[in-house]
Enzyme design. Structure first.
Site, PDB file in Angstrom:
ATOM      1  N   CYS A 123       0.743  -1.203   0.039  1.00 26.99           N
ATOM      2  CA  CYS A 123       0.032  -0.071   0.094  1.00 26.99           C
ATOM      3  C   CYS A 123       0.724   1.314  -0.074  1.00 26.99           C
ATOM      4  CB  CYS A 123      -1.021   0.099   1.204  1.00 26.99           C
ATOM      5  SG  CYS A 123      -2.080  -1.227   1.237  1.00 26.99           S
TER       6      CYS A 123
HETATM    7  N1  LIG Z   1      -2.954  -6.331   1.772  1.00 26.34           N
HETATM    8  C1  LIG Z   1      -3.294  -5.228   2.528  1.00 26.34           C
HETATM    9  O1  LIG Z   1      -3.030  -5.103   3.538  1.00 26.34           O
HETATM   10  C2  LIG Z   1      -4.496  -4.266   1.614  1.00 26.34           C
HETATM   11  C3  LIG Z   1      -4.752  -3.154   2.728  1.00 26.34           C
HETATM   12  C4  LIG Z   1      -5.951  -2.073   2.009  1.00 26.34           C
HETATM   13  C5  LIG Z   1      -5.994  -2.165   0.964  1.00 26.34           C
HETATM   14  N2  LIG Z   1      -5.604  -3.377  -0.050  1.00 26.34           N
HETATM   15  C6  LIG Z   1      -5.947  -3.374  -1.416  1.00 26.34           C
HETATM   16  O2  LIG Z   1      -6.834  -4.223  -1.806  1.00 26.34           O
HETATM   17  C7  LIG Z   1      -6.658  -4.534  -2.981  1.00 26.34           C
HETATM   18  C8  LIG Z   1      -6.139  -6.166  -3.092  1.00 26.34           C
HETATM   19  O3  LIG Z   1      -5.001  -6.534  -2.189  1.00 26.34           O
HETATM   20  P1  LIG Z   1      -4.279  -7.814  -1.622  1.00 26.34           P
HETATM   21  O4  LIG Z   1      -3.628  -7.532  -0.708  1.00 26.34           O
HETATM   22  O5  LIG Z   1      -5.492  -8.571  -1.113  1.00 26.34           O
HETATM   23  O6  LIG Z   1      -3.907  -8.500  -3.103  1.00 26.34           O
HETATM   24  P2  LIG Z   1      -3.273  -9.984  -3.351  1.00 26.34           P
HETATM   25  O7  LIG Z   1      -2.526 -10.050  -4.332  1.00 26.34           O
HETATM   26  O8  LIG Z   1      -3.275 -10.701  -1.773  1.00 26.34           O
HETATM   27  O9  LIG Z   1      -4.661 -10.605  -3.535  1.00 26.34           O
HETATM   28  C9  LIG Z   1      -5.326 -10.540  -4.885  1.00 26.34           C
HETATM   29  C10 LIG Z   1      -5.875 -11.592  -5.407  1.00 26.34           C
HETATM   30  O10 LIG Z   1      -6.516 -11.419  -6.599  1.00 26.34           O
HETATM   31  C11 LIG Z   1      -6.684 -12.560  -7.556  1.00 26.34           C
HETATM   32  N3  LIG Z   1      -6.865 -11.935  -8.947  1.00 26.34           N
HETATM   33  C12 LIG Z   1      -6.219 -11.357  -9.628  1.00 26.34           C
HETATM   34  N4  LIG Z   1      -7.011 -11.162 -10.697  1.00 26.34           N
HETATM   35  C13 LIG Z   1      -8.135 -11.699 -10.646  1.00 26.34           C
HETATM   36  C14 LIG Z   1      -9.222 -11.992 -11.499  1.00 26.34           C
HETATM   37  N5  LIG Z   1      -9.439 -11.522 -12.662  1.00 26.34           N
HETATM   38  N6  LIG Z   1     -10.172 -12.762 -11.094  1.00 26.34           N
HETATM   39  C15 LIG Z   1     -10.281 -13.196  -9.659  1.00 26.34           C
HETATM   40  N7  LIG Z   1      -9.165 -13.020  -8.811  1.00 26.34           N
HETATM   41  C16 LIG Z   1      -8.050 -12.322  -9.478  1.00 26.34           C
HETATM   42  C17 LIG Z   1      -5.162 -13.003  -7.457  1.00 26.34           C
HETATM   43  O11 LIG Z   1      -4.834 -14.328  -7.763  1.00 26.34           O
HETATM   44  C18 LIG Z   1      -4.964 -12.937  -5.753  1.00 26.34           C
HETATM   45  O12 LIG Z   1      -5.150 -13.951  -5.042  1.00 26.34           O
HETATM   46  C19 LIG Z   1      -5.449  -3.761  -3.561  1.00 26.34           C
HETATM   47  O13 LIG Z   1      -5.908  -2.912  -4.392  1.00 26.34           O
HETATM   48  C20 LIG Z   1      -4.816  -3.408  -2.554  1.00 26.34           C
HETATM   49  O14 LIG Z   1      -4.339  -2.101  -2.533  1.00 26.34           O
HETATM   50  C21 LIG Z   1      -4.470  -4.262   0.618  1.00 26.34           C
END
Ligand SMILES: NC(=O)c1ccc[n+]([C@@H]2O[C@H](COP(=O)([O-])OP(=O)(O)OC[C@H]3O[C@@H](n4cnc5c(N)ncnc54)[C@H](O)[C@@H]3O)[C@@H](O)[C@H]2O)c1
Length: 435
Positions: free
Chosen positions: A272
């Site tokens: 982030c």
């Molecule tokens: N990790 C955190 O602490 C956090 C905190 C706040 C916000 N976010 C935001 O949340 C969002 C997701 O982050 P995350 O950390 O969970 O990411 P991540 O990479 O852990 O998970 C994303 C998942 O989406 C899947 N994916 C990708 N394309 C896809 C599709 N077309 N259909 C279905 N699945 C698909 C991937 O395989 C993966 O498992 C981002 O925008 C991030 O900025 C994350």
């Protein structure tokens, strides 16, 4: 009519919830919906994740297998088949939003996901985007895609933006105790959004538009990035003056109002803080504006690994050793304490810089047993077990991420030389250099 039916289903928990993207954000959210009694379909294009979940196994350290196994028993269905979108009442998108190589927003995951889902959508569903992004994404990118498919937003399809606020490794909060902001494309959309989250999150905070919700998330992360930049600059100044910045921060934090402590470190990490601010920088350009605080904080934060390397070089030099050929053990390669997440970890940059200078690098991290495959980096290494003998065999131990599972007394007792980037060792110590 669609709205009333959907509201009723959401309120009496007969709605089927689809979570798209089962990563750090989507997986805990799926488990939460399942725990409170909704049927959940979890979508991910990564078949390995789907298979692991079906076996009741976790792939994220702080999310236990028991919770997954329990959810599967209660009907949680992981699948890679996006055509199942027609079977759900809500589609909550939790897919990545990284930067491209020009450090500009890469919305391809979000847009590919929406394009893949829309042909399978039917009337009466709500779509919620949770991925962090610039203000305008929901209205300018998602809404036209739904409208092109014939949906009338606020009538037969509902669209909201509700940013994610997970803090992996923080035991004080879980998904449902973190208040959640929600903005809708129309007043009806907001009403549906509040019902969607109202049963699973203790406090849902409505805002007047999806843009306001999008910018709320960016403000939160920019606030962190800028304050971390400030405190990193303060660290450099305090160090030159012979003052320990960590002592100063601890003292300042006793002020009961008007001061929030931020801690310096070897550089920004995680999915982030190093990335999200640049979503706003990019969008602000469209309005002829520069995000000067963001750029300045980014400049300071991105030079921190080099500053640490200078400290390592000086510390070795004091002991008449060059970096080249020195054996260096990096402690902690996850981007923050007590988690296994390696994304954007500054430790990896430190390892790369030290290796480029000819040091022999090893690492120890109780959360990361072997160095994972990364897009930009590759180290064929396994985590070194910390024993008095292994510690003593290195010329320098670089404390990059201060996991609670490290035994700091043993490290201090047996390491020849420690460079501490986290303020773990307070006061003067004969073998500790602060960086
Ligand atoms: N990790 C955190 O602490 C956090 C905190 C706040 C916000 N976010 C935001 O949340 C969002 C997701 O982050 P995350 O950390 O969970 O990411 P991540 O990479 O852990 O998970 C994303 C998942 O989406 C899947 N994916 C990708 N394309 C896809 C599709 N077309 N259909 C279905 N699945 C698909 C991937 O395989 C993966 O498992 C981002 O925008 C991030 O900025 C994350």
């Amino acid at each position: 009519m669609h709205k009333d039916t959907l509201l009723k289903k959401l309120n009496d928990k007969t709605a089927v919830i689809g979570i798209v993207g089962l990563g750090y954000v989507g997986l805990p959210l799926s488990l939460r919906y399942s725990e409170v009694g909704y049927r959940v379909v979890g979508f991910d294009i990564d078949q390995e994740k789907v298979d692991a979940l079906m076996r009741g196994e976790t792939y994220i350290e702080h999310i236990g297998s028991e919770g997954i196994a329990k959810a599967i028993q209660s009907g949680f269905e992981p699948t890679a088949d996006l055509s199942r979108a027609r079977d759900v009442d809500a589609l909550i998108l939790c897919v990545p939003t990284p930067l491209n190589k020009y450090r500009e927003p890469d919305l391809s995951f979000v847009l590919n996901t929406v394009d893949a889902l829309v042909p399978h959508m039917r009337g009466g569903q709500v779509m919620s985007l949770e991925s962090t992004t610039y203000p305008g994404t929901t209205e300018e990118e998602l809404r036209p895609r739904l409208e092109k498919a014939g949906f009338k937003i606020g009538e037969d399809a509902f669209l909201v933006f509700s940013p994610e606020r997970e803090d992996p490794g923080n035991a004080k909060f879980t998904t449902h105790t973190i208040p959640k902001v929600c903005g809708g494309s129309t007043p009806s959309c907001l009403e549906v959004g509040l019902a969607l989250y109202g049963q699973v999150i203790n406090t849902v905070v409505p805002v007047s538009s999806t843009q306001a919700a999008e910018l709320t998330k960016l403000l939160e992360n920019i606030h962190r990035a800028v304050n971390i930049g400030l405190v990193n600059e303060m660290k450099i100044i305090a160090d030159r003056m012979g003052i320990d910045i960590h002592e100063v921060i601890r003292a300042a934090a006793t002020k009961p109002f008007g001061f929030v402590p931020y801690y310096p470190g070897p550089g920004l990490g995680g999915h982030c803080i190093p990335i999200d601010p640049f979503y706003l920088t990019w969008k602000a350009r469209e309005y002829g504006l520069h995000t000067r605080f963001i750029e300045l904080a980014g400049e300071i934060n991105s030079t921190m690994p080099e500053w640490v390397i200078e400290k390592v070089t000086e510390a070795l030099n004091e002991r008449e050793k060059p970096v080249r050929g020195s054996k260096i053990l990096v402690l902690g390669i996850a981007y923050k304490k007590n988690v296994d997440d390696m994304r954007e970890s500054p430790s990896v940059e430190l390892m790369t810089l030290l290796q480029a200078k000819g040091a022999q690098i090893d690492y120890s991290d109780p959360h990361v047993p072997s160095f994972p495959k990364m897009r930009r980096y590759s180290f064929d290494l396994e985590s070194v077990e910390l024993t008095p003998e292994t510690l003593a065999s290195y010329d320098l131990v670089l404390l990059a991420t201060d996991h609670d599972r490290f035994d700091y007394d043993t490290i201090e007792k047996h390491a020849k030389l420690i460079v501490d980037t986290r303020g773990r060792y307070l006061g003067k110590r004969s073998n500790v250099v602060k960086a």
